[in-house]
Design a protein around this motif. Structure first.
Motif, PDB file in Angstrom:
ATOM      1  N   UNK A 345     -35.569  19.541 -14.406  1.00  0.00           N
ATOM      2  CA  UNK A 345     -36.654  19.328 -15.499  1.00  0.00           C
ATOM      3  C   UNK A 345     -37.968  19.375 -14.362  1.00  0.00           C
ATOM      4  N   UNK A 346     -37.936  18.645 -13.131  1.00  0.00           N
ATOM      5  CA  UNK A 346     -38.885  18.389 -12.095  1.00  0.00           C
ATOM      6  C   UNK A 346     -39.386  20.153 -11.663  1.00  0.00           C
ATOM      7  N   UNK A 347     -38.341  20.842 -11.362  1.00  0.00           N
ATOM      8  CA  UNK A 347     -38.617  22.379 -10.745  1.00  0.00           C
ATOM      9  C   UNK A 347     -39.349  23.087 -11.912  1.00  0.00           C
ATOM     10  N   UNK A 348     -39.015  23.000 -13.275  1.00  0.00           N
ATOM     11  CA  UNK A 348     -39.597  23.414 -14.220  1.00  0.00           C
ATOM     12  C   UNK A 348     -40.969  22.932 -14.425  1.00  0.00           C
ATOM     13  N   UNK A 349     -41.204  21.631 -14.182  1.00  0.00           N
ATOM     14  CA  UNK A 349     -42.698  20.894 -14.369  1.00  0.00           C
ATOM     15  C   UNK A 349     -43.589  21.442 -13.104  1.00  0.00           C
ATOM     16  N   UNK A 350     -42.868  21.578 -12.080  1.00  0.00           N
ATOM     17  CA  UNK A 350     -43.705  21.871 -10.966  1.00  0.00           C
ATOM     18  C   UNK A 350     -44.259  23.640 -11.005  1.00  0.00           C
ATOM     19  N   UNK A 351     -43.375  24.186 -11.368  1.00  0.00           N
ATOM     20  CA  UNK A 351     -43.783  25.541 -11.672  1.00  0.00           C
ATOM     21  C   UNK A 351     -44.986  25.727 -12.804  1.00  0.00           C
ATOM     22  N   UNK A 352     -44.862  24.877 -13.814  1.00  0.00           N
ATOM     23  CA  UNK A 352     -45.779  24.704 -14.697  1.00  0.00           C
ATOM     24  C   UNK A 352     -46.956  24.415 -14.275  1.00  0.00           C
ATOM     25  N   UNK A 353     -47.055  23.213 -13.324  1.00  0.00           N
ATOM     26  CA  UNK A 353     -48.195  22.873 -12.828  1.00  0.00           C
ATOM     27  C   UNK A 353     -48.982  23.821 -11.988  1.00  0.00           C
TER      28      UNK A 353
END
Length: 626
Positions: A345-353
């Motif tokens: 989930x963190x990887x997904x959030x980082x890309x979105x950020x």
């Protein structure tokens, strides 16, 4: 050889020897530092210059000079003269000071024990050459004089120049060490100047002193004088006789011995008391060591008992620990699985950020570019509005001229029509013929008037263009002429857009010394000259005045705010003035433009003012030549 010739030759050799001896003796007097190495060691200045660097005590150096001053076949006349001069100088200036040594010997050198001297010993240097600079007298530093006197063997501690409200007074105080060695150095200093006829009496006797440096040891009359010498001596020294100083030193020595004796008795009593305390402490320590041994045995027994209890507890704790570790392993595995899920989930959030941050930066850039584009469009609109207004005025002017021309042409056409009508009239009477003749004549006059008006208009246009060209060339010639004149007359050349560096220099002087202020002001002016040439720097904002828009300096510009904080309002005014001048005269190239300038009224000079001033200068020059 005849006896007379032999006597003449000996007499000539004697004169040569005496001449050389005088010359070398004079050199030694002028530079006494050639002889002394330390306080008690000396060197032969003539042998040392040839590589024989031997050290002598004073007695041996005198013997060396006496041996080599005797006539011998192995010794040249020059060598003999050198060592004669050395022996003469040592006997006169060195033996009396170094061999007698103590201060009591100073009494033999024209000094009595009742004579008052300034203590610690000080010397006065007078007639120091000064120069007038910026309205104040200045001279060489005290350090230079101290080095010079050190070279001559006087060992000064320091040289203090005396100043007043006009600058350097031409006097300095030479301070020596606060012991008898310092007094001997001061006396040698005084003798040196007396031997050169530059002592205190010589200073007072000679009215024309030239560049001669005078010096003497400070005494009672100097101490009580009302000039800067007396003020300094009274602030930094006392008047004492040699006897009083010797008595004071004996008293200090006696007091020191008494204090040392009392201190020694006190130390002996302290030592005896410390020995007693040592024995008591030793006995107490032995008792404490025995008690300590008993306590250690009891402690060891108690520790063994506690160890047995602790061992049983550790066994029980070990069993509980194994059970607890198993529970921890199960929880760790569960947390690992949750961690993997959270990582994805963190990887997904980082890309979105990152994507959102990039979009935000692009929007900010687009807003900034749009704002710059809006400002450029607004400036272009203002320029277009101004040009449109100028074009409208020209059109109105041309329309008026065209109306006048059309009215004239209509009048001509009307007259031509009447003429044609009159041609078709059947009545051949005299009256009709007369009217026709008058109309024809009027028509011809109007046509001639129209032709003359057209020709006059063309001539005026050509004349105006030629006059404008000539005026511009004349103005350029005046600018070139006045640009070569360096005088500050009220008509001259000003480079529009040139930065005035005076406010920067004045502000820098408030923060730095004179040299650093000039360098700092030059550096800052150079930086701001580059800002003024930069077309991307635009410290202007547009305001509405009535129905028009006007550009003024933006006081909130970041660069101008920083300049104001560091160098003040005058520096900001100089920068903004130069910027507005560049915008007015050369906004595209942004380089300096020469302009004929009225310095008295701070405005652009007219061509008439420039020509009038140039003719006035020419008449003045012609009058001087005549």
């Amino acid at each position: 050889m005849a006896p007379r010739d032999h006597d003449a030759k000996e007499k000539s050799a004697k004169y040569v020897l005496e001449d050389y001896e005088y010359r070398y003796y004079k050199e030694l007097k002028e530079d006494s530092g050639k002889i002394r190495i330390t306080g008690s060691l000396f060197k032969c200045p003539f042998c040392s210059s040839r590589g024989h660097k031997r050290e002598y005590v004073l007695k041996d150096l005198l013997h060396h000079a006496a041996r080599l001053s005797k006539s011998s076949g192995d010794i040249s006349v020059r060598e003999q003269a050198r060592h004669l001069a050395l022996g003469r100088y040592l006997k006169k200036y060195v033996v009396g000071r170094d061999e007698r040594g103590s201060i009591s010997s100073s009494r033999n050198a024209d000094v009595s024990k009742g004579q008052l001297f300034v203590w610690p010993s000080m010397g006065v240097v007078a007639n120091i050459k000064t120069d007038l600079k910026d309205g104040r007298h200045v001279a060489e530093s005290g350090t230079q004089l101290r080095n010079e006197f050190t070279t001559k063997g006087f060992n000064p501690v320091r040289v203090h120049p005396l100043w007043n409200r006009f600058g350097h007074t031409g006097f300095s105080i030479v301070e020596f060490s606060k012991d008898w060695a310092g007094f001997r150095d001061a006396m040698a200093f005084d003798a040196y100047f007396r031997d050169k006829n530059a002592g205190k009496s010589d200073y007072r006797f000679f009215e024309e002193r030239g560049d001669t440096l005078f010096g003497w040891i400070a005494q009672e009359d100097d101490f009580h004088s009302g000039n800067p010498i007396g003020h300094y001596l009274r602030d930094n020294g006392d008047l004492k006789t040699i006897s009083s100083q010797e008595a004071e030193e004996r008293r200090k020595t006696s007091t020191l011995l008494s204090d040392l004796k009392n201190t020694l008795e006190t130390k002996k009593a302290d030592l005896s008391e410390m020995k007693t305390k040592y024995r008591e402490t030793k006995s107490s320590l032995q008792k404490l060591v025995h008690e300590k041994d008993l306590m250690i045995d009891a402690y060891n027994a108690e520790v063994k008992k506690l160890e047995d209890v602790a061992r049983n507890q550790l066994d029980r704790i070990g069993q509980s620990h194994e059970k607890f570790m198993k529970q921890l392993k199960d929880q760790k595995e569960s947390l690992r699985l949750e961690e993997e899920l959270l990582g994805k989930r963190q990887v997904s959030y980082e890309g979105e950020r990152k994507r959102l941050k990039h979009d935000k930066e692009m929007i900010d850039k687009a807003i900034l570019e749009q704002r710059k584009a809006d400002e450029k469009v607004f400036r272009l609109a203002e320029q277009h509005k101004k040009a449109k207004e100028e074009l409208r005025q020209k059109i109105i002017k041309l329309e008026k001229e065209l109306d006048a021309k059309q009215s004239l042409e209509l009048e001509i056409e009307r007259l031509r029509g009447h003429r044609e009508i009159m041609k078709h009239i059947k009545d051949d009477g005299d009256e009709t013929a007369k009217k026709m003749q008058e109309m024809t004549q009027s028509l011809e006059e109007k046509e001639e008037e129209l032709d003359d008006l057209h020709a006059l208009s063309q001539a005026l246009i050509m004349k105006e263009n030629a006059a404008n060209t000539e005026l511009q060339e004349a103005r350029k010639a005046l600018i070139v002429a006045f640009g070569k004149v360096t005088s500050r007359s009220f008509i001259g050349v000003k480079y529009m857009g040139e930065l005035d560096n005076k406010p920067f220099l004045e502000a820098a002087k408030m923060k730095f010394n004179k040299e650093e202020a000039v360098l700092k002001a030059t550096e800052v002016c150079s930086l701001w000259e580059s800002h003024l040439k930069d077309p991307n720097w635009y410290p202007l904002k547009t305001i509405q005045v009535g129905e028009e828009h006007k550009e003024i300096i933006d006081e909130d510009d970041e660069k101008l705010r920083e300049l104001k904080e560091e160098y003040g309002d005058e520096a900001v005014k100089a920068v903004t003035t130069a910027y507005m001048e560049i915008n007015q005269y050369n906004p595209s190239g942004r380089y300096l433009t020469p302009e004929l300038w009225n310095r008295q009224e701070e405005r652009k000079a007219t061509l008439k003012e420039g020509v009038t001033h140039l003719l006035k200068q020419w008449k003045n020059l012609k009058r001087k030549k005549d």
